[in-house]
Motif scaffolding. Structure first.
Motif, PDB file in Angstrom:
ATOM      1  N   GLY A 266       0.835  -1.188   0.000  1.00  0.00           N
ATOM      2  CA  GLY A 266       0.000   0.000   0.000  1.00  0.00           C
ATOM      3  C   GLY A 266       0.873   1.242   0.000  1.00  0.00           C
ATOM      4  O   GLY A 266       2.101   1.168   0.052  1.00  0.00           O
ATOM      5  N   HIS A 267       0.238   2.405  -0.021  1.00  0.00           N
ATOM      6  CA  HIS A 267       0.980   3.661   0.011  1.00  0.00           C
ATOM      7  C   HIS A 267       0.199   4.672   0.836  1.00  0.00           C
ATOM      8  O   HIS A 267      -0.994   4.492   1.129  1.00  0.00           O
ATOM      9  N   SER A 268       0.888   5.727   1.242  1.00  0.00           N
ATOM     10  CA  SER A 268       0.267   6.745   2.067  1.00  0.00           C
ATOM     11  C   SER A 268       0.937   8.085   1.810  1.00  0.00           C
ATOM     12  O   SER A 268       2.069   8.130   1.285  1.00  0.00           O
ATOM     13  N   GLU A 269       0.267   9.149   2.154  1.00  0.00           N
ATOM     14  CA  GLU A 269       0.809  10.498   2.039  1.00  0.00           C
ATOM     15  C   GLU A 269       0.704  11.179   3.398  1.00  0.00           C
ATOM     16  O   GLU A 269      -0.358  11.217   4.004  1.00  0.00           O
ATOM     17  N   ILE A 270       1.861  11.706   3.869  1.00  0.00           N
ATOM     18  CA  ILE A 270       1.871  12.423   5.143  1.00  0.00           C
ATOM     19  C   ILE A 270       2.650  13.715   4.959  1.00  0.00           C
ATOM     20  O   ILE A 270       3.418  13.873   3.998  1.00  0.00           O
ATOM     21  N   LEU A 271       2.478  14.612   5.910  1.00  0.00           N
ATOM     22  CA  LEU A 271       3.214  15.869   5.888  1.00  0.00           C
ATOM     23  C   LEU A 271       4.652  15.652   6.345  1.00  0.00           C
ATOM     24  O   LEU A 271       4.943  14.735   7.133  1.00  0.00           O
ATOM     25  N   VAL A 272       5.559  16.488   5.844  1.00  0.00           N
ATOM     26  CA  VAL A 272       6.953  16.393   6.250  1.00  0.00           C
ATOM     27  C   VAL A 272       7.077  16.606   7.757  1.00  0.00           C
ATOM     28  O   VAL A 272       7.887  15.953   8.435  1.00  0.00           O
ATOM     29  N   ASP A 274       4.925  15.727  10.043  1.00  0.00           N
ATOM     30  CA  ASP A 274       4.582  14.468  10.710  1.00  0.00           C
ATOM     31  C   ASP A 274       5.682  13.433  10.532  1.00  0.00           C
ATOM     32  O   ASP A 274       5.937  12.619  11.435  1.00  0.00           O
ATOM     33  N   LEU A 275       6.342  13.437   9.353  1.00  0.00           N
ATOM     34  CA  LEU A 275       7.421  12.486   9.112  1.00  0.00           C
ATOM     35  C   LEU A 275       8.570  12.713  10.082  1.00  0.00           C
ATOM     36  O   LEU A 275       9.165  11.754  10.600  1.00  0.00           O
ATOM     37  N   LEU A 276       8.893  13.978  10.356  1.00  0.00           N
ATOM     38  CA  LEU A 276       9.992  14.289  11.267  1.00  0.00           C
ATOM     39  C   LEU A 276       9.677  13.926  12.710  1.00  0.00           C
ATOM     40  O   LEU A 276      10.586  13.709  13.523  1.00  0.00           O
ATOM     41  N   PRO A 280       9.022   5.266  17.345  1.00  0.00           N
ATOM     42  CA  PRO A 280       8.647   3.842  17.428  1.00  0.00           C
ATOM     43  C   PRO A 280       7.276   3.674  18.063  1.00  0.00           C
ATOM     44  O   PRO A 280       6.951   4.304  19.072  1.00  0.00           O
ATOM     45  N   GLY A 281       6.433   2.850  17.419  1.00  0.00           N
ATOM     46  CA  GLY A 281       5.086   2.603  17.902  1.00  0.00           C
ATOM     47  C   GLY A 281       4.024   3.378  17.153  1.00  0.00           C
ATOM     48  O   GLY A 281       2.830   3.046  17.266  1.00  0.00           O
ATOM     49  N   ASP A 282       4.395   4.420  16.399  1.00  0.00           N
ATOM     50  CA  ASP A 282       3.419   5.174  15.630  1.00  0.00           C
ATOM     51  C   ASP A 282       2.885   4.318  14.482  1.00  0.00           C
ATOM     52  O   ASP A 282       3.580   3.442  13.951  1.00  0.00           O
ATOM     53  N   VAL A 283       1.668   4.553  14.084  1.00  0.00           N
ATOM     54  CA  VAL A 283       1.013   3.795  13.017  1.00  0.00           C
ATOM     55  C   VAL A 283       0.721   4.734  11.845  1.00  0.00           C
ATOM     56  O   VAL A 283       0.214   5.835  12.031  1.00  0.00           O
ATOM     57  N   ILE A 284       1.067   4.290  10.642  1.00  0.00           N
ATOM     58  CA  ILE A 284       0.786   5.052   9.433  1.00  0.00           C
ATOM     59  C   ILE A 284      -0.303   4.319   8.663  1.00  0.00           C
ATOM     60  O   ILE A 284      -0.085   3.202   8.172  1.00  0.00           O
TER      61      ILE A 284
END
Length: 331
Positions: A266-272, A274-276, A280-284
């Motif tokens: 699958g794929h996803s789009e997030i903000l930079v 949020d990426l920064l 560990p433990g976060d879910v995308i």
């Protein structure tokens, strides 16, 4: 019959002779020169133009096979082409070679006699350097081979000779047999010094280095197949239908080829931002429905759809659909 002049042309020629515009002796000399053709009986041309053209076709096919072999074997960009084809005596060929050089003697059964393949030292050392992890650079000076280098080149020469047999298969069914590798040209008297040979020179480029491969084909060896060396014969045999056995042999070789196979979960789009801040433990969350089949790629092409799962202790994908050619392809 010579060209017949009209009366007007005869009168014009006589007037030109009378006025001195045309020299009668010059006309005689020109006429004689047109009839004389220089022929060296010490170097008789024993191969016709059609036969040489057929040899050109044979060794152009050989160049394609040699390029494929060396490219895959050396993992480098290889270019091979026929540089020249000429008729010379065997003595002239031997005298033109450096000492030492790389000489491979072989036979093409059932043809009687020995043939010769000469590889320039620059090309040989470039191949050795490439096989031993280098960039394909030749030796700075010509020298004899060490035992290890001799073994490496001997194995390569055997394979190159096998490719010669494949190139000649359109003319005659043959079995090439490698005999020995020599480095001194004076020790390779395969025919009498005054015998005519065909010398086919190939130019081989390994990376930035360019070397030569010379194929020495004595007339005495090729004499039994000279009648087959015609352009008409070669073109007619090249048009033959591929047999079922040949198709199956090619299919078996292709079936053992390894290809990369990947599945996109699958794929996803997030903000930079949020990426920064990921920890560990976060879910995308992915933009993929768990009930939908996943795309399965062979190389860069989408070929299947499947469902992810387990096979024993390994991750696996069960193929559920074959993507038809020209449909559902990534651009």
């Amino acid at each position: 019959m010579g060209e017949v002049l009209s009366q007007d042309e005869i009168d014009a020629l006589l007037n030109a002779l009378s006025d001195g515009q045309v020299d009668a002796e010059e006309i005689k000399t020109t006429k004689v020169q047109k009839k004389v053709r220089v022929y060296d009986f010490r170097r008789p041309n024993k191969f016709s133009k059609d036969q040489i053209h057929s040899l050109q076709n044979i060794y152009e096919n050989y160049c394609r096979s040699l390029t494929t072999y060396l490219s895959g074997h050396l993992h480098s960009v290889i270019e091979t082409k026929v540089s020249s084809i000429e008729q010379i005596t065997y003595d002239e060929f031997i005298r033109s070679l450096p000492n030492p050089t790389i000489l491979s003697l072989y036979t093409l059964n059932p043809l009687e006699g020995t043939l010769l393949m000469e590889m320039s030292p620059a090309l040989a050392f470039a191949i050795i350097d490439r096989l031993l992890g280098g960039q394909g650079q030749g030796s700075e000076k010509n020298r004899d081979l060490t035992e290890i280098e001799r073994t490496i080149i001997s194995h390569r020469a055997q394979q190159m000779i096998n490719l010669i047999g494949e190139a000649w298969s359109e003319v005659i069914s043959n079995e090439p047999e490698y005999i020995v590798l020599e480095t001194n040209p004076q020790f390779t008297q395969i025919v009498a010094p005054n015998e005519m040979i065909i010398l086919v020179t190939l130019e081989v480029q390994v990376g930035e280095m360019v070397g030569m491969v010379n194929m020495c084909l004595p007339y005495l060896v090729l004499e039994p197949v000279l009648d087959k060396l015609s352009t008409l014969f070669l073109f007619s045999t090249q048009a033959k239908v591929t047999s079922k056995e040949q198709v199956n042999a090619i299919r078996r070789k292709i079936e053992w080829a390894k290809v990369d196979m990947t599945t996109l979960l699958g794929h996803s789009e997030i903000l930079v931002r949020d990426l920064l801040e990921l920890a560990p433990g976060d879910v995308i969350p992915l933009m993929q429905n768990v009930k939908e089949a996943l795309p399965v790629y062979v190389g860069n092409f989408r070929k299947f759809k499947g469902i992810p799962g387990l096979h024993g202790e390994h991750l696996a994908v069960q193929i559920t659909e074959i993507v038809e050619e020209g449909r559902d392809q990534d651009g």
